[in-house]
Design an enzyme around this catalytic site. Sequence first.
Site, PDB file in Angstrom:
ATOM      1  N   SER A   1       0.842  -1.189   0.000  1.00  0.00           N
ATOM      2  CA  SER A   1       0.000   0.000   0.000  1.00  0.00           C
ATOM      3  C   SER A   1       0.879   1.242   0.000  1.00  0.00           C
ATOM      4  CB  SER A   1      -0.911   0.007   1.229  1.00  0.00           C
ATOM      5  OG  SER A   1      -0.143   0.335   2.367  1.00  0.00           O
ATOM      6  N   LYS A   2       0.197   2.377  -0.104  1.00  0.00           N
ATOM      7  CA  LYS A   2       0.903   3.660  -0.225  1.00  0.00           C
ATOM      8  C   LYS A   2       1.932   3.875   0.871  1.00  0.00           C
ATOM      9  CE  LYS A   2      -2.333   6.617  -2.589  1.00  0.00           C
ATOM     10  NZ  LYS A   2      -3.506   7.394  -2.294  1.00  0.00           N
ATOM     11  N   ARG A   3       1.636   3.352   2.074  1.00  0.00           N
ATOM     12  CA  ARG A   3       2.563   3.662   3.154  1.00  0.00           C
ATOM     13  C   ARG A   3       3.922   2.960   2.947  1.00  0.00           C
ATOM     14  NH1 ARG A   3       2.457  -0.588   6.892  1.00  0.00           N
ATOM     15  NH2 ARG A   3       0.794  -1.987   6.247  1.00  0.00           N
ATOM     16  N   HIS A   4       3.976   1.970   2.038  1.00  0.00           N
ATOM     17  CA  HIS A   4       5.256   1.313   1.752  1.00  0.00           C
ATOM     18  C   HIS A   4       6.099   2.095   0.745  1.00  0.00           C
ATOM     19  CE1 HIS A   4       2.809  -2.370   2.889  1.00  0.00           C
ATOM     20  NE2 HIS A   4       3.784  -2.336   3.766  1.00  0.00           N
ATOM     21  N   GLY A   5       5.440   2.853  -0.097  1.00  0.00           N
ATOM     22  CA  GLY A   5       6.166   3.577  -1.150  1.00  0.00           C
ATOM     23  C   GLY A   5       5.222   3.839  -2.306  1.00  0.00           C
TER      24      GLY A   5
END
Length: 482
Positions: free
Chosen positions: A251-255
């Site tokens: 998800s976005k929080r990973h990159g």
Amino acid sequence: MRVRFAPSPTGFLHIGNARTAIINYLLAKSNNWKFILRIEDTDRERSTRESEQSILNDLSWLGIVWDEGPDKGGSYGPYRQSERFDIYREYTERLLEENNAYHCYCTPDEIETVRKKVEAENKPYECVNRCGEIGDDDKKKFELDGRKPAVRFRVSRGELITVKDYIKGNITFNSDNIGGDFIIVRSDGYPIYNYIVVLDDILMKVSHVIRGEDHLSNTPKQVLIHRALGIPVPEYAHHPLILGPDRAKLSKRHGITSVELYRKEGYLPEALVNYMALLGWATEDGAEILTFDEIVRQIDLKNIGKSASVFDFQKLRWMNGIYIRNYPVDSLVELFLPYITEAGFDPLAVEERHLKSIITAVRGSCEVLSDIKKVIGIFLSELNEPDEEADKMLKEDYSREIIILTEKLFSGSRINGENFIEGIITMIKEGTELKGKKLFMPVRAMLTGRLKGPEMDAAIPLIGFEKLRKRVEYCFNTYCRQ
Ligand code: GLU
């Protein structure tokens, strides 16, 4: 044989969906299958034409060429589900006539009440077939009340459904555990994904359904619809999802998770396709840098891995760097232009040959195209004032010794326009006892304003005598005058 990629145009193209598209496309190319693009836009609230267009752009950018699709047509169109409602209606009539489906008059509130009750007893909710057997009189009453019916598919009890999957093997579901009779057409007339995906795969003659394993739980319902229509199921292959480094769903929080942002960052489509092909698939000899044709020659549905793959952002970056290093330089210059502009320079004001030489010198320090923004000033700015790191180094005593020495060499014309290319580094070296890092880093900081960047031997001629002279003078005035 025919495969399809069927995105819902409800946002940008997610990297996980792009991977599904890439796997389908590579397999299509490898086996000489047709690749179909179908837009699944029945989520009225969330689907937009802008999103559809951006998905098409991203797919094209990745190098995917569909044989049939909404913009291209084909023998089995239209390729947008919202344009196929009349086709679906015929099948719904048939399912109703053959008693495989029925009208359901329950309102959302009624369903919610039942759901809450069942869930409070810690049981999974399933439709209890309240409307399945109601008579015509009741139907009329509901209709007089103004209720519009949804259409529910009748799920038989205790039926075993075995999904044969290329990647997962055989998976058997019991029809008692799939949530009961499910809606196939909403009361507003909109058909549901799980239903029309089956119709479209049948009508578009899709032979292989290759998609993410998040769709596996939908598959038994889809198999039941096939059974009701008396049409054999396609071959299924559900590939594992991509995980973030913490093994949670990517998800976005990973990159970065959207293809568009990878493009903007300056990833090359060839590198993304190469990297994504290797997520969950490996070549026999372990080779990692592969051209599209090499992948196509080797990829096989039978060898797609069963376990989830962790998305390694660093590795993708590294791989992209290799692609940048090996790309034909002329095309690379073109690709770098927007980033040079973003860095505040006008690339068209630079002589083409000069720009090509600069790019040849810096491509090794760029893992993504946007990295050029950090180094282009070394060549195109007059001073390229030292950044924080360089500034810190230039304040050191050993750096000042080098600056003073170099300034003398320039002002006494020992270093001049004729000899600076061969002479500058040698003369600095000769004039000091300093060695190794304490010699080379201050020289780099003084001449380029940065601690990192291209080889000095390659950079010096490209920066040119006048700029070098100005930069030495600037450093002398800034760091060496009391
Ligand atoms: N439209 C679905 C999605 O975007 C894909 C459907 C399918 O592949 O069966 O997730």
